[in-house]
Structures are given as structure tokens and as C-alpha cells.
Design a protein around this motif. Structure first.
Motif, PDB file in Angstrom:
ATOM      1  N   PHE A  23       0.818  -1.214   0.000  1.00 31.38           N
ATOM      2  CA  PHE A  23       0.000   0.000   0.000  1.00 31.38           C
ATOM      3  C   PHE A  23       0.851   1.264   0.000  1.00 31.38           C
ATOM      4  O   PHE A  23       0.525   2.232  -0.673  1.00 31.38           O
ATOM      5  N   SER A  24       1.918   1.267   0.766  1.00 33.39           N
ATOM      6  CA  SER A  24       2.736   2.483   0.868  1.00 33.39           C
ATOM      7  C   SER A  24       3.522   2.759  -0.415  1.00 33.39           C
ATOM      8  O   SER A  24       3.946   3.883  -0.642  1.00 33.39           O
ATOM      9  N   PHE A  25       3.688   1.760  -1.259  1.00 31.08           N
ATOM     10  CA  PHE A  25       4.451   1.935  -2.495  1.00 31.08           C
ATOM     11  C   PHE A  25       3.559   2.145  -3.710  1.00 31.08           C
ATOM     12  O   PHE A  25       4.015   2.657  -4.720  1.00 31.08           O
ATOM     13  N   GLU A  26       2.301   1.716  -3.618  1.00 32.27           N
ATOM     14  CA  GLU A  26       1.381   1.801  -4.745  1.00 32.27           C
ATOM     15  C   GLU A  26       0.050   2.406  -4.296  1.00 32.27           C
ATOM     16  O   GLU A  26      -0.869   1.687  -3.911  1.00 32.27           O
ATOM     17  N   PRO A  27      -0.074   3.738  -4.354  1.00 28.98           N
ATOM     18  CA  PRO A  27      -1.303   4.390  -3.878  1.00 28.98           C
ATOM     19  C   PRO A  27      -2.563   3.904  -4.599  1.00 28.98           C
ATOM     20  O   PRO A  27      -3.625   3.806  -3.989  1.00 28.98           O
ATOM     21  N   GLY A  28      -2.461   3.574  -5.864  1.00 29.60           N
ATOM     22  CA  GLY A  28      -3.621   3.078  -6.603  1.00 29.60           C
ATOM     23  C   GLY A  28      -4.107   1.735  -6.090  1.00 29.60           C
ATOM     24  O   GLY A  28      -5.282   1.391  -6.231  1.00 29.60           O
ATOM     25  N   LEU A  29      -3.200   0.982  -5.492  1.00 30.14           N
ATOM     26  CA  LEU A  29      -3.558  -0.314  -4.946  1.00 30.14           C
ATOM     27  C   LEU A  29      -4.546  -0.173  -3.793  1.00 30.14           C
ATOM     28  O   LEU A  29      -5.467  -0.973  -3.658  1.00 30.14           O
ATOM     29  N   VAL A  30      -4.373   0.860  -2.996  1.00 30.90           N
ATOM     30  CA  VAL A  30      -5.284   1.095  -1.868  1.00 30.90           C
ATOM     31  C   VAL A  30      -6.709   1.273  -2.381  1.00 30.90           C
ATOM     32  O   VAL A  30      -7.645   0.659  -1.857  1.00 30.90           O
ATOM     33  N   ALA A  31      -6.873   2.084  -3.388  1.00 28.39           N
ATOM     34  CA  ALA A  31      -8.205   2.333  -3.943  1.00 28.39           C
ATOM     35  C   ALA A  31      -8.799   1.058  -4.544  1.00 28.39           C
ATOM     36  O   ALA A  31      -9.981   0.761  -4.332  1.00 28.39           O
ATOM     37  N   ALA A  32      -7.989   0.307  -5.267  1.00 30.74           N
ATOM     38  CA  ALA A  32      -8.483  -0.926  -5.891  1.00 30.74           C
ATOM     39  C   ALA A  32      -8.907  -1.944  -4.832  1.00 30.74           C
ATOM     40  O   ALA A  32      -9.970  -2.563  -4.937  1.00 30.74           O
ATOM     41  N   VAL A  33      -8.089  -2.114  -3.808  1.00 28.69           N
ATOM     42  CA  VAL A  33      -8.414  -3.069  -2.744  1.00 28.69           C
ATOM     43  C   VAL A  33      -9.648  -2.602  -1.981  1.00 28.69           C
ATOM     44  O   VAL A  33     -10.510  -3.405  -1.627  1.00 28.69           O
ATOM     45  N   ASP A  34      -9.769  -1.297  -1.751  1.00 31.87           N
ATOM     46  CA  ASP A  34     -10.947  -0.761  -1.074  1.00 31.87           C
ATOM     47  C   ASP A  34     -12.217  -1.070  -1.861  1.00 31.87           C
ATOM     48  O   ASP A  34     -13.239  -1.451  -1.282  1.00 31.87           O
ATOM     49  N   GLN A  35     -12.161  -0.933  -3.184  1.00 29.41           N
ATOM     50  CA  GLN A  35     -13.324  -1.244  -4.018  1.00 29.41           C
ATOM     51  C   GLN A  35     -13.668  -2.720  -3.949  1.00 29.41           C
ATOM     52  O   GLN A  35     -14.843  -3.096  -3.874  1.00 29.41           O
ATOM     53  N   HIS A  36     -12.647  -3.564  -3.956  1.00 28.89           N
ATOM     54  CA  HIS A  36     -12.891  -5.008  -3.862  1.00 28.89           C
ATOM     55  C   HIS A  36     -13.446  -5.377  -2.487  1.00 28.89           C
ATOM     56  O   HIS A  36     -14.327  -6.227  -2.380  1.00 28.89           O
ATOM     57  N   ALA A  37     -12.942  -4.751  -1.439  1.00 27.72           N
ATOM     58  CA  ALA A  37     -13.454  -5.017  -0.089  1.00 27.72           C
ATOM     59  C   ALA A  37     -14.930  -4.616  -0.007  1.00 27.72           C
ATOM     60  O   ALA A  37     -15.742  -5.339   0.596  1.00 27.72           O
ATOM     61  N   ALA A  38     -15.280  -3.491  -0.612  1.00 22.85           N
ATOM     62  CA  ALA A  38     -16.681  -3.054  -0.621  1.00 22.85           C
ATOM     63  C   ALA A  38     -17.552  -4.049  -1.380  1.00 22.85           C
ATOM     64  O   ALA A  38     -18.673  -4.360  -0.952  1.00 22.85           O
TER      65      ALA A  38
END
Length: 105
Positions: A23-38
Motif C-alpha cells: 500500500f505504501s508503495f502503490e497508492p492506486g492499490l489502496v483504492a483498488a483493494v478498497d473497491q474489492h473489499a466493498a
């Protein structure tokens, strides 16, 4: 002697939990994982929306993981070097495991 199968969340967490450190190296990953978690929460808890929030239960998430990983096996999926739909979804499951403290349940 306990013949019950191991909780599938343990294997998923062992394999995909380390991806949360990305997450700390790939900011876009946070958003993608958040969408999948939702999306996972929507699948598990479609009627439980409201001010009390959503409570993800270990048994429900474990059932979801069993179904998802069975589907991956049937599709003969192999984990890529990067992030595809399946790795993002499994990483999101790990995020939910961590956020809801489901391995200590």
C-alpha cells in the motif's frame, strides 16, 4: 481428534496478507483493494447497511473464500506477478480479515 477442515482464511491470509505492505508503495492499490473489499461486503451483507455499519463475520467470509477459490481452481487460475482481479479480491479479503480481527475469532 478434530477432523474439521482448517479455516480457509488462514491460508489466504498467509499467502496474500503480505500484499497489504505494498500500500505504501502503490497508492492506486489502496483504492483498488478498497473497491474489492466493498464488493465483498456487498456480497456478504446486502441487507445490513445503516448507521451501525457492517460487521463481517468469520464464517461468512470463509464461505465466500471457499466459493471464490473453488471458482479460481475450476478456471485453472494461476497467480500473476502483478495484480489481477483475483489477487485484488484476495488482498481485499485479507484487509477485511485484519480490519475485523477475524483470525483471532
Amino acid at each position: 481428534m478434530n477432523d474439521a477442515p482448517a479455516c480457509p482464511l488462514i491460508d489466504v491470509a498467509a499467502t496474500y496478507m503480505p500484499r497489504l505492505s505494498e500500500f505504501s508503495f502503490e497508492p492506486g492499490l489502496v483504492a483498488a483493494v478498497d473497491q474489492h473489499a466493498a464488493a465483498v461486503c456487498d456480497a456478504l451483507l446486502p441487507a445490513r447497511r445503516g448507521p451501525e455499519g457492517r460487521t463481517v463475520r468469520r464464517e461468512e467470509l470463509a464461505d465466500y473464500v471457499l466459493g471464490f477459490t473453488d471458482w479460481l481452481s475450476e478456471a485453472e487460475w494461476t497467480e500473476p506477478a502483478g495484480h489481477d482481479f483475483a489477487t485484488l479480491r484476495l488482498t481485499a479479503v485479507c484487509w477485511l480479515i485484519r480490519e475485523h480481527d477475524l483470525l483471532d475469532a
